[in-house]
Design a protein around this motif. Structure first.
Motif, PDB file in Angstrom:
ATOM      1  N   GLY A 115       0.811  -1.211   0.000  1.00 49.33           N
ATOM      2  CA  GLY A 115       0.000   0.000   0.000  1.00 49.33           C
ATOM      3  C   GLY A 115       0.845   1.262   0.000  1.00 49.33           C
ATOM      4  N   THR A 116       0.171   2.387  -0.246  1.00 53.23           N
ATOM      5  CA  THR A 116       0.862   3.673  -0.363  1.00 53.23           C
ATOM      6  C   THR A 116       1.558   4.071   0.926  1.00 53.23           C
ATOM      7  N   GLY A 117       0.865   3.849   2.055  1.00 49.57           N
ATOM      8  CA  GLY A 117       1.432   4.238   3.342  1.00 49.57           C
ATOM      9  C   GLY A 117       2.759   3.559   3.614  1.00 49.57           C
ATOM     10  N   ALA A 162       4.744   2.131   1.427  1.00 48.94           N
ATOM     11  CA  ALA A 162       5.737   2.551   0.425  1.00 48.94           C
ATOM     12  C   ALA A 162       6.369   3.882   0.825  1.00 48.94           C
ATOM     13  N   LEU A 163       5.553   4.823   1.300  1.00 50.96           N
ATOM     14  CA  LEU A 163       6.086   6.125   1.713  1.00 50.96           C
ATOM     15  C   LEU A 163       6.982   5.994   2.938  1.00 50.96           C
TER      16      LEU A 163
END
Length: 343
Positions: free
Chosen positions: A210-212, A214-215
């Protein structure tokens, strides 16, 4: 000597640096869904662009050519990068495996191990109180080993790997930002290969988490660099003795997190071991402060004698004799005050 305002600024940066290092377990815990291997590889890979931006902002490139002409120093950079990678991996694994307290113990022990390395490898001489501190620290490890029925290997591995890193860094003789930049260059290709392999095998949290996540993985480079920047700003403004005392903030914060956030067990035998380590560090710190105070007093007296000699019209040889020899340093420089990387 720095002005009072400069020293206050240095203290603010010092608290920021060691505070960020101390609360770093919270960041690694947010990434617990990813494997320690991926977290480490992400940290190494994303540190390179951060290091490049730091060097570009400071315009520090002149050190690169001389370094490339010295194979021995380049070899030491490779060794330093390998050792700190091991240290980082152990720390990330310890946090996400429920060993935050033992990890904090490792960084409490580290100054004592660094002193032992100074004696063994650099032939440094210890004062009686420094020997006492090392002895009490050794006793603490023995107490924990007997009480638990096992050696506190996580703490010892972290302490010895970071002390080894500090020892190797003495031979490289690069500034904090420059050393960080060169080490990330060495780490980058292995880290990138590891991340590609994880992606091919379908085990990449960066691609599938997910994006979270990955960041957060991408931000690990910034999480590595920010305390380093603050430390560098503190190091140029504060005496080494003050930095030496501030270094205990990071493992103290980690210790508090282990107790209050991660709710790790703290039986009496573990308390006994920690208390002995804290006693050793108190002896070490008191001895360092006392010696630094004596050195400053001796230097002031030497300067006063030289000033009197000048006022009386003495020649250069007489002035030099009146000033006397330079006072000896306060002892082996230990812990992060002498290095650039932390957990």
């Amino acid at each position: 000597m720095s002005s009072p305002s400069e020293q206050r600024t240095g203290l603010a940066f010092g608290f920021a640096a060691y505070g960020l290092w101390g609360f770093l377990p919270l960041y690694w815990h947010l990434l617990s869904a990813a494997s320690p291997t991926e977290i480490l590889a992400s940290r190494m890979a994303w540190s390179l662009p951060v290091a490049f931006l730091m060097l570009a902002a400071l315009r520090r490139w002149s050190w690169i050519r001389p370094l490339l002409r010295q194979p021995r120093r380049l070899g030491l950079v490779v060794v330093a990068a390998a050792v700190i990678s091991v240290n980082w991996y152990l720390y990330i694994w310890a946090v996400n495996a429920g060993h935050v307290l033992e990890a904090s113990l490792g960084y409490f022990i580290n100054p004592l191990v660094s002193i032992a390395f100074g004696v063994i490898f650099l032939r440094e001489r210890l004062r009686p109180l420094q020997w006492t501190a090392v002895g009490v620290g050794t006793l603490a490890v023995l107490v924990m080993a007997v009480a638990y029925g096992r050696v506190p290997w996580v703490a010892l591995a972290l302490a010895f790997s970071f002390a080894t890193y500090s020892l190797v860094k003495k031979g490289i003789k690069l500034g904090g930002v420059e050393g960080f930049g060169m080490e990330t260059v060495v780490q980058f290709l292995p880290a990138l290969a590891c991340l590609v392999l994880l992606g091919v095998r379908g085990e990449s949290g960066f691609l599938d988490g997910g994006t979270g996540q990955a960041l957060l993985l991408a931000g690990s480079g910034l999480a590595t660099a920010l305390p380093l920047i603050a430390f560098g700003a503190a190091a140029v403004r504060l005496p080494l003795s003050v930095l030496g005392m501030l270094q205990y903030l990071a493992p103290t914060f980690q210790f508090v997190l282990g107790l209050t956030v991660f709710h790790e067990a703290m039986p009496p035998e573990r308390w006994a071991g920690f208390v002995l380590v804290w006693l050793a560090l108190a002896v070490l710190t008191w001895d360092a402060l006392r010696t630094a105070r004596s050195s400053r007093a001796a230097l002031a007296a030497a300067r006063a004698s030289a000033a009197e000699a000048v006022a009386e019209g003495a020649g250069p040889e007489t002035v030099a004799e009146a000033a006397g020899p330079a006072p000896e340093p306060a002892g082996p420089t230990t812990g992060p005050a002498a290095t650039s990387a932390k957990p």
